[in-house]
Design a protein around this motif. Structure first.
Motif, short mmCIF file in Angstrom:
data_model
loop_
_atom_site.label_atom_id
_atom_site.label_comp_id
_atom_site.label_asym_id
_atom_site.label_seq_id
_atom_site.Cartn_x
_atom_site.Cartn_y
_atom_site.Cartn_z
N PHE A 106 0.83 -1.21 0.00
CA PHE A 106 0.00 0.00 0.00
C PHE A 106 0.86 1.26 0.00
O PHE A 106 0.43 2.30 -0.51
N SER A 107 2.04 1.19 0.59
CA SER A 107 2.89 2.39 0.55
C SER A 107 3.33 2.65 -0.91
O SER A 107 3.43 3.80 -1.33
N GLU A 108 3.53 1.58 -1.66
CA GLU A 108 3.87 1.77 -3.09
C GLU A 108 2.69 2.33 -3.86
O GLU A 108 2.85 3.05 -4.85
N LEU A 109 1.47 1.99 -3.42
CA LEU A 109 0.28 2.38 -4.18
C LEU A 109 -0.34 3.68 -3.66
O LEU A 109 -1.42 4.07 -4.11
N ALA A 110 0.37 4.33 -2.73
CA ALA A 110 -0.22 5.48 -2.04
C ALA A 110 -0.75 6.55 -2.99
O ALA A 110 -1.78 7.16 -2.73
N GLU A 111 -0.04 6.78 -4.06
CA GLU A 111 -0.51 7.85 -4.94
C GLU A 111 -0.86 7.33 -6.32
O GLU A 111 -0.85 8.07 -7.30
#
Lengths: 325, 379
Positions: A16-21
């Motif tokens: 999810f940190s990779e997909l944050a934006e």
């Protein structure tokens, strides 16, 4: 925390940190691939065998990174269908609010509606889709079923309560993110020759913020733990979900203005990250039961218990056999 | 980062039976209590009830058996406390001895002091009060000026304590006094266990704005106190007193002081209440449930040997705000004519006036938020 939950959280944090934006179109395939749809499916049926505490932990992380995908629906829909004896179709399955609204409805293959104790699984392709957006800018579409449902079955689940569960978890995560961002800001932003955080008035506001972030998170974890003890009312709307969603709404009401006040104009820009959390928080506050809805539900429930009956009820629910977390 | 990770509250033994035991004792006494006595119950005194709890083995629950305790877990004690408060049982006589004076004597006191006081406290016969505040040492406690001078016969104490709740009901005070006359601030302070019937001790009432007598001024004029009344180490009083404060921040008394208002509200409005009152009951229920989870979780952390200073301050800040807001919210929402002659009418009238005191005891919101801000690294 169990070892399996810890691994689950590490995986969710990483992804999810990779997909944050990242927008839905690019985020969803990676979420689907990670297999969250099987989180609440028992191991003997090929699932992850997770519990409500696991679902809470993952959804909280989704909120923490303001994920642009309806992770709650993706986790709950397969479980609902399993319980109803319906084989889940491929693709994203949305859960409809009572008014027919579905988050990311246009992106779903199918949608689940529950009305009068009956679950219907309908195809989006054969439905009328009226596109709309939440105040956070996320797709929030009206789905009007066209043809006959793909499948139907009796179902006692309460979709508003399930949605509220997800929103409490996401709100706890988003409020945490907004809090960390604000803390970082007051520690680094210098005015009048010192960091904002050195001013006592700012310290008091930050303390107030953290106290509310603590309340929402404590309520959310306790809600999930109560569900894992089997504390579900007959209509599927657990007392604890109602209490936690209402408390979450109250925390958002207090923290939204503090976060923005302390950020000044910087926090009001579309470019700065704060609005990705605060706009979602304000959207979620009104979704799946606003304050009046859950206060009404809870108030009716408690009134029927009588004054002396509330305490035995909440102690009985928390004393129920088994460890809480 | 999780701001408030929950820890499981898992007391040993048959909790349901323990709750029932407490409820049964309350049922034997509650006909004697007025509506006012059932509000703010850990201040209100009923010595007979305290003795009954002692007889039932429910005081000093966690203390060793050789001092009259029961050797049970702190989480079982938590269960007893929340049952007492949720049923509005007046516990003011024994509350301080059971909560902090006894545990402090166990931790720092010499054998003589333990044997002298603990068995009586556990029987519900010996009560203690807190000797911290002075006229010029309120929130700024390090300004304490009461002074104990070392003489060949013992300590000779001169000075004054103030805002001493229920001193007139108590046999003893655990006082923070200056034992090094040349010292300043936190240094040179010591804790003395003082029998309040000693010559030179004068207790004078201060009537509070509810018209009741709980507060006192306690004067010390050349009071001769035996050397072995020193608790812990000479000069370490500040550290010991801070440990004492930590016992009192996150307990169920921080959100349940006005719980009986909620009980009476639900009963007073009947089966078909107006919508605004239903809404209010729902909101109060959600807050009570949340605060209970937070308070229990903090108790579980304390029991596990953690040091949840920030969590405890969070619970007290939120809990005090809640128990103070409840009477105001009820006043705003309920038609006063519907309440005429009811217990709720009397409780509300009392608590609206009594509630400002809830955030005085154990630290004001400003002090607590200062502690929290420090925990956040801002101070």
């Amino acid at each position: 925390m169990s070892e399996s939950r810890q691994l689950l959280c590490e995986m969710a944090n990483g992804l999810f940190s990779e997909l944050a934006e990242v927008g839905f179109d690019n985020a969803w395939p990676r979420i689907e691939e990670a297999g969250f749809a099987s989180l609440l499916i028992p191991e003997e049926q090929g699932g992850f065998g997770g519990d409500w505490g696991d679902a809470y932990a993952v959804l909280r992380i989704a909120g923490r990174y303001a994920l642009s995908a309806p992770l709650g629906d993706a986790i709950f829909a397969p479980r609902l269908l399993m319980e109803a004896g319906i084989k889940p179709p491929a693709g994203l399955i949305g859960l409809a609010r009572a008014n027919g609204k579905v988050g990311y409805g246009r992106h779903c293959g199918c949608v689940i509606l529950i009305e009068d104790g009956e679950l219907r699984l309908v195809e989006v392709a054969t439905s009328e889709v009226v596109e709309g957006y939440s105040l956070a800018g996320e797709p929030f579409d009206h789905i009007c079923p066209g043809g006959a449902p793909l499948a139907s079955a009796p179902c006692a689940a309460n979709l508003i309560a399930m949605g509220a569960f997800a929103l409490v978890a996401q709100s706890a995560g988003a409020l945490d993110a907004a809090f960390q961002l604000t803390l970082e800001h007051v520690n680094t932003r210098v005015q009048f020759g010192k960091a904002l955080g050195r001013f006592q008035a700012v310290q008091q506001a930050m303390a107030e913020f953290s106290v509310e972030a603590a309340a929402i998170d404590a309520a959310g974890q306790a809600m999930a733990a109560a569900l894992d003890k089997g504390n579900v009312l007959d209509d599927g709307a657990a007392f604890e979900i109602a209490a936690a969603k209402l408390r979450a709404n109250m925390a958002i009401e207090k923290c939204f203005p503090i976060a923005h006040r302390l950020h000044g104009a910087i926090g009001f820009t579309i470019e700065y990250a704060l609005n990705r959390y605060t706009r979602r928080l304000m959207a979620w506050r009104g979704d799946c039961g606003n304050d009046a809805y859950w206060a009404g539900q809870l108030g009716q429930h408690v009134s029927k218990l009588s004054g002396g009956g509330f305490w035995p009820e909440i102690t009985r629910r928390s004393d129920a056999a088994g460890s809480v977390v | 980062m999780q701001i408030f990770p929950i820890r499981a509250f898992d007391p040993p033994g048959d909790v349901t039976r323990l709750r029932e035991q407490v409820r049964e004792i309350i049922r034997q006494h509650d006909h004697r209590w007025t509506p006012e006595e059932r509000c703010n119950p850990w201040l209100k005194c009923d010595a007979r009830f305290s003795r009954a709890l002692g007889d039932a083995g429910l005081l000093g629950l966690t203390w060793p058996r050789r001092y009259g305790g029961q050797g049970r877990s702190v989480l079982e004690r938590y269960v007893v406390l929340e049952e007492l408060l949720a049923h509005g049982a007046p516990c003011g006589c024994h509350w301080i001895a059971d909560r902090q004076t006894g545990p402090l004597l166990l931790r720092y006191g010499n054998e003589l002091l333990r044997e002298k006081y603990l068995p009586g406290m556990a029987r519900g016969e010996v009560f203690a009060c807190i000797g911290l505040s002075e006229p010029n040492a309120g929130s700024d406690l390090a300004s304490v000026r009461s002074q104990a001078r070392r003489t060949p016969d013992g300590w000779v104490l001169n000075g004054q304590k103030i805002w001493t709740s229920n001193a007139h009901e108590c046999q003893a005070m655990l006082a923070l006094v200056r034992t090094d006359p040349a010292s300043e601030r936190q240094a040179g302070l010591s804790q003395l266990m003082i029998d309040l019937d000693l010559p030179g001790v004068t207790i004078r009432p201060i009537i509070d704005m509810t018209g009741e007598h709980h507060f006192n001024e306690v004067f010390f004029d050349d009071v001769l106190i035996p050397f072995d009344s020193l608790v812990g180490t000479e000069g370490e009083g500040w550290k010991q007193a801070m440990a004492e404060l930590a016992y009192e921040r996150s307990g169920p008394e921080r959100y349940l002081s006005t719980y009986m208002l909620f009980v009476e509200l639900v009963d007073a409005i009947g089966a078909d209440p107006p919508e605004p009152v239903v809404q209010l009951i729902g909101r109060l229920a959600a807050e009570i449930w949340t605060l209970r989870q937070m308070s229990m979780s903090t108790a579980a952390k304390l029991a596990a040997g953690e040091d949840p200073v920030i969590e405890a301050s969070i619970v007290k800040d939120l809990g005090n705000a809640f128990e103070q807001a409840m009477p105001r919210l009820i006043q705003a929402a309920v038609d006063p004519d519907l309440l005429a002659g009811s217990a709720l009418e009397r409780m509300l009238a009392h608590v609206l006036v009594a509630s400002p005191s809830f955030s005085l005891r154990g630290g004001t919101p400003e002090v607590l938020r200062g502690i929290i801000a420090k925990g956040l690294g801002l101070r």
